[in-house]
Design a protein around this motif. Sequence first.
Motif, PDB file in Angstrom:
ATOM      1  N   PHE A  50       0.807  -1.224   0.000  1.00 42.39           N
ATOM      2  CA  PHE A  50       0.000   0.000   0.000  1.00 42.39           C
ATOM      3  C   PHE A  50       0.838   1.271   0.000  1.00 42.39           C
ATOM      4  CE2 PHE A  50       0.473  -1.093   4.518  1.00 42.39           C
ATOM      5  CZ  PHE A  50       0.834   0.119   5.091  1.00 42.39           C
ATOM      6  N   SER A  51       2.157   1.124   0.112  1.00 38.48           N
ATOM      7  CA  SER A  51       2.994   2.319   0.084  1.00 38.48           C
ATOM      8  C   SER A  51       4.425   1.937  -0.262  1.00 38.48           C
ATOM      9  CB  SER A  51       2.963   3.033   1.440  1.00 38.48           C
ATOM     10  OG  SER A  51       3.762   4.199   1.418  1.00 38.48           O
ATOM     11  N   ASP A 104      -4.415   3.912   1.333  1.00 40.29           N
ATOM     12  CA  ASP A 104      -3.308   3.974   2.286  1.00 40.29           C
ATOM     13  C   ASP A 104      -3.772   3.525   3.670  1.00 40.29           C
ATOM     14  OD1 ASP A 104      -0.797   4.425   3.208  1.00 40.29           O
ATOM     15  OD2 ASP A 104      -0.938   6.619   3.248  1.00 40.29           O
ATOM     16  N   ARG A 106      -2.750   4.158   7.852  1.00 37.83           N
ATOM     17  CA  ARG A 106      -1.982   5.040   8.727  1.00 37.83           C
ATOM     18  C   ARG A 106      -2.277   4.718  10.185  1.00 37.83           C
ATOM     19  NH1 ARG A 106      -3.227  10.854   5.705  1.00 37.83           N
ATOM     20  NH2 ARG A 106      -2.556  10.213   3.609  1.00 37.83           N
TER      21      ARG A 106
END
Length: 586
Positions: A50-51, A104, A106
């Motif tokens: 995802f990143s 994303d 977090r």
Amino acid sequence: MQRKLATIMVGDFVGSTSAMETDEEGAITRIDTVLETVRMIVQRHDGRVFSTAGDGLLAEFASPVNALRSAIEARAEIAALPGSSGGDMRFGLHLADVVVVGSDLRGDGVNLAARIEASAPPGAIEVSGLLYDQVRRISPCGFEDLGERRLKGILEPIRIYRVTELVDRHVFQFAPTRSAPSATQSPRTNSIAVARFDVAPGAVADQCFLAEGITDDLTLELSRLRGLFVSSRSAATALTTKDPVEIGRLLGVGYVISGSIRQVGDDLRVNIALTETCEGLVIWSDRIKRPFGELLDVLDEIIARVAATVSGRIEQSELAAARLKRPENMTAYEYYLRGLDHHRLIGVSDIHIHEAMAWFERAMAADPGFGRPFAMHVCSWSNLPNFDMDKAEQQVAHALALDPSDPEAHRIMGAIKMKSGDFVSARYHHIRAHELAPNDAYILGRSAAFYVYAGEAEHALDMLDRAETLDPFLPVWITEERVAALYALGRFEDMMRVALTLPFQTRRKSLYQVAASMACGDAGKAEFLVRQALSLDPSLSAVYIRMQETYADESVTETLVVRNCDAGLPLTPRKAAARKKSLSLR
């Protein structure tokens, strides 16, 4: 904000700055190759990247085990790439409730995974204590407890575990060996499975060992009845469902025993049910409240009742013969079950070896006439480098003198005799173990291992087929025995196909794949596999093959050594082992 529970894996290419200074274009190409390798492995295990940030990436998984397998496979495949230092990537893993922002993720959980990765040395895979707790019973690897560590930006110290190189030591790590029966397939006649017992609400967590022990004992003693087809002990561990109908479908059995247990003071409360799996009908259920000292009597009653229901009338003499010798002291039995609980986790952390041995020793002291702890103590001890074969043989002989009808003691003695080179005595004990527990898939698998080494690979394959019929979720090492048997028969293509069914790479699987590749003239593949194996265990060498692959025909072992060494395996360890190699009678 949307939130979800996810396993976060953070991977980072180590030394990218210095690599750029030396050869910028070459470094960029290598980093891209390494990260693409990781991406493909993440996708293979149902994860999602995802990143990305230059020389690193972050991925999410629904399954902690899949995340762990991804990191292990990525490390191995990267290490096998030409020019790899073996420490190109390091990984940090954590299980956390995270915030979803578009595509994303977090939150503190993501940050913590990144901090774990940043504090790890090159080539390491480190996980949080929270993730470790989720995977320790079903993980594909062992762990080293690093204790609590203070991480930058994290207020409280975090317990960290490092994945060891020894990913094939978990005694009960399982892998499906065949597909589940079809929905239209009828269950076998007189067939039953024992679902893992639960600890009833209100009981202390410490009673998990008791629930596991009752599951084991019921399965073992039912498997000694010749009129019953009993799905094996590892099947209860492998299945996550509690639905008897689904268990029946997956294992192909007509009945399922399920239940829960709770100890309150000196009282024992057992809830138990026998369910017919075609319609999900409960044939009988009971709530039993008895003093803890009468636990074994309760088990006898359950076994007799189950046998009568599932298999019709069974003579009392057969039921009596199926019973192992009972301990005189129930404290000794409790100690034995606690030891067995740690024994199951021996591959996860070495501390469980010492804990298992300590509990078995307490059981031996509490009831010197109870044979099983003496045999299982040896089985645990065999995982330590100070294992003494002669003393172990004497101790198992003592266990058999106390209880000549214990199939596990015969199995362990058979393994000792084989490792000592006495294949005649080993054959007797393996045959006797099978006679005493004809429906025990684990014992069938261990007997198959003997026949591989004895030069009777076809017979070994027959036994493995029978074991897989009893249990589609056999421990990984039993599939390794099929790999060894096919190799011994020269059926290299079949061997390679079976090896690919294992969910992760092990040392033994790698060594046989290398030898088969060399036999087929594919030196390039063999050399790649050697590099991969050395990334799993840098101390791997021909010494390991000669210690573990003890064929009666020594030329088979030597051919295995030569083929591996021709592909690049060192004759002696290039790097000192993190721990000395052990024999492991499992």
